[in-house]
Design a protein around this motif. Structure first.
Motif, short mmCIF file in Angstrom:
data_model
loop_
_atom_site.label_atom_id
_atom_site.label_comp_id
_atom_site.label_asym_id
_atom_site.label_seq_id
_atom_site.Cartn_x
_atom_site.Cartn_y
_atom_site.Cartn_z
N PHE A 63 17.83 -3.74 -34.56
CA PHE A 63 16.81 -4.59 -35.15
C PHE A 63 16.40 -5.66 -34.15
O PHE A 63 17.25 -6.37 -33.62
CB PHE A 63 17.33 -5.30 -36.40
N LEU A 64 15.13 -5.76 -33.90
CA LEU A 64 14.64 -6.78 -32.97
C LEU A 64 13.65 -7.66 -33.73
O LEU A 64 12.60 -7.20 -34.14
CB LEU A 64 13.94 -6.13 -31.78
N ASP A 65 14.02 -8.92 -33.90
CA ASP A 65 13.16 -9.84 -34.64
C ASP A 65 12.35 -10.66 -33.65
O ASP A 65 12.90 -11.54 -33.00
CB ASP A 65 14.03 -10.73 -35.54
N GLU A 66 11.07 -10.36 -33.53
CA GLU A 66 10.18 -11.06 -32.60
C GLU A 66 10.82 -11.17 -31.21
O GLU A 66 11.02 -12.28 -30.70
CB GLU A 66 9.86 -12.47 -33.12
N PRO A 67 11.14 -10.05 -30.59
CA PRO A 67 11.97 -10.12 -29.37
C PRO A 67 11.30 -10.82 -28.20
O PRO A 67 11.99 -11.31 -27.31
CB PRO A 67 12.21 -8.64 -29.03
N THR A 68 9.99 -10.89 -28.16
CA THR A 68 9.35 -11.49 -26.99
C THR A 68 8.67 -12.81 -27.31
O THR A 68 7.88 -13.31 -26.52
CB THR A 68 8.32 -10.53 -26.37
N LEU A 69 9.00 -13.38 -28.46
CA LEU A 69 8.40 -14.66 -28.85
C LEU A 69 8.68 -15.72 -27.79
O LEU A 69 9.82 -15.96 -27.41
CB LEU A 69 8.99 -15.10 -30.19
N GLY A 70 7.63 -16.34 -27.30
CA GLY A 70 7.78 -17.43 -26.36
C GLY A 70 8.16 -17.02 -24.95
O GLY A 70 8.56 -17.86 -24.16
N LEU A 71 8.08 -15.75 -24.63
CA LEU A 71 8.43 -15.33 -23.27
C LEU A 71 7.16 -15.19 -22.44
O LEU A 71 6.08 -14.95 -22.97
CB LEU A 71 9.16 -13.98 -23.31
N ASP A 72 7.32 -15.32 -21.12
CA ASP A 72 6.16 -15.18 -20.26
C ASP A 72 5.78 -13.70 -20.14
O ASP A 72 6.60 -12.82 -20.38
CB ASP A 72 6.43 -15.80 -18.89
N PRO A 73 4.53 -13.42 -19.78
CA PRO A 73 4.03 -12.04 -19.79
C PRO A 73 4.87 -11.07 -18.97
O PRO A 73 5.10 -9.94 -19.38
CB PRO A 73 2.63 -12.17 -19.19
N GLN A 74 5.38 -11.56 -17.83
CA GLN A 74 6.15 -10.67 -16.96
C GLN A 74 7.46 -10.24 -17.62
O GLN A 74 7.81 -9.06 -17.64
CB GLN A 74 6.44 -11.40 -15.65
N THR A 75 8.17 -11.23 -18.19
CA THR A 75 9.42 -10.93 -18.88
C THR A 75 9.17 -10.01 -20.07
O THR A 75 9.95 -9.13 -20.36
CB THR A 75 10.05 -12.25 -19.39
N ARG A 76 8.05 -10.26 -20.72
CA ARG A 76 7.71 -9.45 -21.88
C ARG A 76 7.55 -7.97 -21.48
O ARG A 76 8.11 -7.09 -22.10
CB ARG A 76 6.40 -9.98 -22.48
N GLN A 77 6.83 -7.76 -20.38
CA GLN A 77 6.65 -6.39 -19.86
C GLN A 77 8.01 -5.74 -19.59
O GLN A 77 8.24 -4.59 -19.94
CB GLN A 77 5.85 -6.41 -18.56
N HIS A 78 8.89 -6.51 -18.96
CA HIS A 78 10.24 -6.02 -18.65
C HIS A 78 10.96 -5.56 -19.90
O HIS A 78 11.49 -4.47 -19.97
CB HIS A 78 11.06 -7.15 -18.02
N LEU A 79 10.95 -6.46 -20.90
CA LEU A 79 11.66 -6.16 -22.14
C LEU A 79 11.09 -4.92 -22.80
O LEU A 79 11.83 -4.08 -23.31
CB LEU A 79 11.55 -7.34 -23.10
#
Lengths: 251, 321
Positions: free
Chosen positions: B158-174
């Motif tokens: 379960f991932l609850d808003e896993p990329t909330l508040g992260l920068d675009p690059q980190t988000r892509q990684h995740l």
């Protein structure tokens, strides 16, 4: 099996955090030392001593109990911060029973507390002319542990229903200080006016102070059997309520 | 066929508020299933019920074949959970956080060190594993918590808003980690998000939730197809709505922040006529539909604009439809 490793994990976490927050150890020792050195010497210089011991020695067992009161109650309350950083969620979603989580917290808090008390015992023997025999030292630790389990449970119970740390001041004023002042930590309980005596005898901490004073100084009012009966009853009741409170606790 | 997650009329009430209202859906094995909706739509509440953190008020849910009410311990053994808010202990190091997690989940401790090495490598934290979490950035912390969620090898994550508040690059990684998990390890992943782009990129299937209800459930591709045309956004001060209504290929007219949003079949062919009919146009944009348009269609508002619904003009447009 996983409950036992879980219990170990919870204890380990508390212990590691304790070792890393060295300021917490120092600050937990400053308050009792201030009481012993300043209050004990200050008041002790104008009274003759109680039951043949110096005033500082007389309040020493009470100051040990006070250290437990403050340390353990606030340790319990700190689950509010666990909740805020959400580490509590990680623990609550783990496949562990709430009873295990409760005991993990109590064990962690008791470990921290016993270390602080051990330091105070050494300081007491070195600087405040308190004499511990092996037997009295063991009895002291045992009494402290019983009191600690009770007070940790009280803290965890309050912490499990509180949602913000704004109430911390209220808890100090309405729980810790009354329990401390009404425990006979700072004065003998024999000659009190009856209204005050009533409050003292219904306070379970009184019996811990009395037991400590009996084993450390040989001065006691209620006798060890009654002291232990009250302390064990209090500890069992608080643990029972605490485990229930944890089962009901919302994330 | 057995579904990894199945809910029937799952409901959660908080006093008078119905946060989750009769939710029924099924999730297949190895799928990335998204719950998309604005803040307060009931996504986190739904996840919490599935993870046995909240008891449902009504309805049933099974996770990994176990009932969330009756077999909560078995459910918790089979899931990993990455919370919306940080949930690691910041006085401990990354690796210590993992170790405690392994103990609490009863992970086989014989090869625990290799397991920790593996997940740390997966999220690129090997170099910083012995540092206290306090010194981690938000993205590193998120990655650590993702690694932690994987440590006991759950079949369901379960991932609850896993990329909330992260920068675009980190988000892509995740995103690429998450995709890899589902593809390579066949982990079923339930993800909540209010980012359209994330839902579109990541999810195999997706439920749009609004006010605690599922308003649409399909693949992102099908959802866009179902809109039945392209999207034309027009900035018009005084639009001639009656004229637009007469054009048969204009399937839908909606209003979004002072912009007219039309759904049109074969938009490129008809754009001239539309521009002529609507009045003096200040700005025009034509494109294939995005999930945002899908969302707008089902909820009547764009996700970033939650206050602006139900104005006079909108009601007029909707009644003209």
């Amino acid at each position: 099996m996983s409950e036992i490793t879980g219990l170990y994990a919870l204890w380990l976490r508390e212990f590691k955090v304790f070792l890393r927050e060295k300021s917490r150890i120092v600050s937990s020792l400053v308050q009792p030392l201030l009481w012993l050195v300043i209050f004990g010497t200050g008041l002790g210089s104008s009274i003759e001593g109680i039951s043949g011991t110096s005033y500082t020695s007389f309040i020493y067992p009470g100051i040990l109990a006070m250290t437990v009161l403050f340390g353990s109650l606030f340790f319990g309350l700190y689950i509010i911060f666990d909740r805020r950083v959400d580490f509590l969620k990680e623990v609550l979603v783990a496949p562990l029973s709430r009873t295990t989580i409760f005991f993990g917290k109590v064990m962690g808090g008791a470990t921290d507390g016993i270390i602080e008390i051990a330091i105070l015992m050494v300081l007491g023997a070195l600087f405040f002319s308190i004499h511990f025999s092996i037997l009295s030292a063991i009895a002291t630790v045992l009494i402290i542990l019983l009191l600690m389990v009770s007070i940790l449970s009280v803290g965890l119970i309050i912490g499990s229903v509180m949602t913000s740390p704004e109430g911390f001041g209220l808890i100090s004023s309405f729980v810790i200080f009354p329990l401390f002042f009404l425990s006979g930590a700072l004065f003998p309980v024999q000659n009190l006016p009856s209204w005050l005596y009533l409050f003292v005898v219904i306070n379970p901490v009184t019996y811990a102070v009395d037991a400590l004073r009996t084993v450390i100084l040989g001065i006691g009012s209620f006798g060890l059997p009654l002291d232990f009966a009250v302390m064990i009853g209090f500890a069992l009741a608080m643990v029972a309520i605490g485990t229930q409170a944890f089962k009901r606790m919302k994330v | 066929m057995m579904h990894v997650i199945e809910t029937k009329n799952l409901t959660k009430r908080f006093g008078k508020l119905t946060a989750v209202n009769r939710l029924s859906f099924k999730v297949n094995e190895g799928e990335i299933f998204g719950l998309l909706g604005p803040n307060g739509a009931g996504k986190t509440t739904t996840l919490s019920m599935l993870a046995t953190l909240l008891p449902p008020s009504a309805g049933t849910a099974s996770v990994g074949g176990f009932d969330v009410r009756k077999e909560s311990s078995k459910v918790r053994h089979s899931i990993g959970f990455v919370f919306q808010d940080p949930s690691s202990d910041d006085l401990l190091s990354g690796r210590e956080n993992l170790y405690l997690h392994a103990l609490m989940y009863g992970v086989d401790m014989r090869n625990i060190n290799e397991k920790m090495d593996d997940v740390l490598k997966l999220v690129d934290l090997t170099a910083r594993q012995h540092e206290r979490v306090r010194n981690y950035s938000g993205g590193m912390r998120r990655r650590l918590e993702l690694a932690r969620g994987l440590l006991h090898e759950p079949k369901i994550l379960f991932l609850d808003e896993p990329t909330l508040g992260l920068d675009p690059q980190t988000r892509q990684h995740l995103w690429s980690y998450i995709k890899g998990l589902s593809k390579e390890k066949n982990v079923t992943i339930i993800i909540t998000t209010h980012y359209m782009e994330e839902a579109d990129m990541l999810c195999d299937r997706l439920a749009i939730i609004d006010h605690g209800r599922i308003v649409a459930l399909d693949t992102p591709g099908n959802m866009k197809k179902k809109l039945g045309g392209d999207v034309i956004r027009l900035q018009v001060s005084r639009p001639n709505l009656a004229a637009l209504k007469r054009l048969r290929y204009v399937k839908r007219v909606q209003r979004d922040n002072g912009v007219l949003v039309l759904t049109v079949t074969d938009a490129s062919k008809h754009i001239q006529e539309i521009l002529k009919a609507v009045g003096s146009v200040e700005n025009v944009e034509m494109r294939a539909p995005t999930l945002n348009d899908v969302f707008l269609h089902y909820t009547g508002s764009e996700i970033r604009d939650q206050e602006g619904e139900g104005g006079f003009f909108e009601r007029m447009v909707n009644s003209n439809r």
